[in-house]
Design a protein around this motif. Structure first.
Motif, short mmCIF file in Angstrom:
data_model
loop_
_atom_site.label_atom_id
_atom_site.label_comp_id
_atom_site.label_asym_id
_atom_site.label_seq_id
_atom_site.Cartn_x
_atom_site.Cartn_y
_atom_site.Cartn_z
N MET A 23 0.88 -5.84 -4.64
CA MET A 23 0.64 -4.40 -4.58
C MET A 23 1.92 -3.63 -4.89
N GLY A 24 1.82 -2.64 -5.76
CA GLY A 24 3.00 -1.86 -6.11
C GLY A 24 2.90 -1.25 -7.48
N SER A 25 3.65 -1.79 -8.43
CA SER A 25 3.71 -1.22 -9.78
C SER A 25 3.54 -2.30 -10.84
N LYS A 26 2.67 -2.04 -11.82
CA LYS A 26 2.48 -2.98 -12.92
C LYS A 26 3.71 -3.05 -13.83
N GLU A 37 -5.94 0.71 -6.58
CA GLU A 37 -6.53 -0.62 -6.57
C GLU A 37 -6.24 -1.35 -5.26
N SER A 38 -5.13 -1.04 -4.63
CA SER A 38 -4.73 -1.72 -3.40
C SER A 38 -5.51 -1.24 -2.18
N GLU A 39 -5.87 0.04 -2.16
CA GLU A 39 -6.46 0.63 -0.95
C GLU A 39 -7.71 -0.10 -0.44
N SER A 60 7.97 -5.17 -6.37
CA SER A 60 7.91 -4.03 -7.31
C SER A 60 9.15 -3.14 -7.18
N ILE A 61 10.27 -3.75 -6.75
CA ILE A 61 11.55 -3.03 -6.59
C ILE A 61 11.35 -1.73 -5.82
N GLY A 62 10.76 -1.86 -4.64
CA GLY A 62 10.57 -0.73 -3.74
C GLY A 62 9.21 -0.09 -3.81
N ALA A 63 8.54 -0.17 -4.95
CA ALA A 63 7.24 0.48 -5.09
C ALA A 63 6.19 -0.16 -4.19
N VAL A 67 3.69 2.05 -1.94
CA VAL A 67 2.24 2.02 -2.19
C VAL A 67 1.48 1.59 -0.94
N VAL A 68 1.89 0.47 -0.34
CA VAL A 68 1.16 -0.06 0.82
C VAL A 68 1.22 0.92 1.99
N CYS A 69 2.40 1.48 2.25
CA CYS A 69 2.54 2.36 3.40
C CYS A 69 1.93 3.73 3.17
N ASN A 70 1.82 4.17 1.92
CA ASN A 70 1.05 5.39 1.65
C ASN A 70 -0.38 5.22 2.14
N VAL A 71 -0.94 4.04 1.86
CA VAL A 71 -2.31 3.75 2.30
C VAL A 71 -2.36 3.61 3.81
#
Length: 338
Positions: A23-26, A37-39, A60-63, A67-71
């Motif tokens: 989960m993060g950035s492509k 897609e992760s949510e 994802s170098i921080g992403a 992403v996960v914690c935004n959700v």
């Protein structure tokens, strides 16, 4: 969901831990899921009772953390979650933005918390053993982070038993916080940690969380996934005859059971009494449900023999053995799988 104490701490975690490397950035890897897609996967894991979430600044170098914690900040309750993140791998070209120096650990925890939108992490973990930094410097910095309230506990990952012993000795000599969790790789195709690390962690009261229970996907009998076709480490770690034979045995036991190979491979890990929690890096909610079903699966002695008969010793999988795997050969099959 089943819950257990993590080592000798008072912390209780779900036996399934949500792995979030996917989960993060492509922009980081082609098989990574973005936030949208992760949510559904994160939501489903929480609905199934998971309270243990595994992150790392390097994903994802921080992403990944963002992403996960935004959700999680949208749909979860922070006080009900046990969130871990890791430090160590390079986050930029800056020579000091990597490793386990006091400078990097202090900078990294603040950067992680900012990305996560949180005041603290439950377990702050070393991603590996940094041979370039004195252990006293590393563990003193982690102890200070706990005292500052930025982490509740500390943990470690992917190292030799001797390196862990050195960490514990330094912690005990200085009355510093001891690690409560060891995150390590364990599956039917990689069992070297059974020799020393698992017994040592059990003796020292350290919980064990297992990643890669599916051997980076080869035990699912799906070698054509995007990850398996693009991830160099899958080929380096498991591109040998023994691993392929083990994957075939997993498929045979699953066929006899009438279930998916992934469920059998996960049950093998969860049946280990030394294992506290198993990471699940699911791409779909259905894949996560396979791990939930594996919690209740008890393997027979015949099934266990079939899953284990092809295994032979190999080099440790860690940061210091890249490209040094040995060839392995299998033992003959026995009834009813001959």
């Amino acid at each position: 969901m089943q819950y257990v104490r993590l080592g000798q701490s008072g912390l209780k975690v779900s036996r399934l831990c949500l792995g979030t490397m996917n989960m993060g950035s492509k922009d980081w890897k082609p098989w990574i899921f973005n936030e949208k897609e992760s949510e559904p996967i994160i939501r489903h894991a929480l609905d199934q009772g998971v309270n243990f979430i595994d992150l790392a600044d390097f994903y994802s170098i921080g992403a990944g953390e963002e992403v996960v914690c935004n959700v999680l900040n949208r749909i979860g309750r922070r006080d009900n979650l046990v969130i871990t993140t890791k430090v160590g791998y390079a986050m930029s070209d800056d020579i000091n933005a990597q490793g386990h120096s006091r400078k990097n650990i202090f900078n990294a925890i603040d950067a992680s918390l900012a990305r996560m939108g949180m005041d603290y992490v439950d377990i702050y973990m070393l991603h590996y053993f940094d041979t370039d930094t004195p252990v006293e410097e590393t563990m003193g910095a982690l102890n200070d982070i706990v005292l500052a309230g930025k982490a509740r506990y500390i943990g470690i990952s992917t190292m030799t038993t001797g390196q862990l012993a050195k960490i514990l000795m330094v912690c005990d000599q200085n009355s510093w916080q001891r690690p409560i969790n060891m995150q390590l790789q364990l599956n039917c195709a990689y069992r070297e940690e059974e020799r020393e690390m698992l017994p040592f962690c059990q003796d020292q009261g350290i919980g064990v969380s297992v990643f890669s229970p599916l051997a980076r996907g080869i035990l699912t009998s799906d070698l054509q996934s995007t990850r398996n076709k693009t991830d160099f480490f899958t080929a380096e770690m498991y591109n040998d005859e023994a691993s392929r034979n083990i994957a075939h045995s997993v498929a045979k036991v699953a066929d006899a059971r009438g279930c998916l190979p992934a469920q059998v491979a996960q049950a093998w890990v969860l049946n280990k009494p030394e294992v506290t929690s198993m990471l699940v890096g699911a791409d779909t909610t259905e894949q996560f449900d396979s791990a939930v079903a594996a919690l209740e699966m008890q393997l027979t002695p015949e099934e266990t023999y079939e899953l284990e008969r092809n295994y032979t010793p190999c080099d440790l999988i860690n940061d210091y053995t890249s490209g040094k795997r040995t060839s392995r050969f299998s033992r003959p099959a026995k009834e009813p799988f001959a």
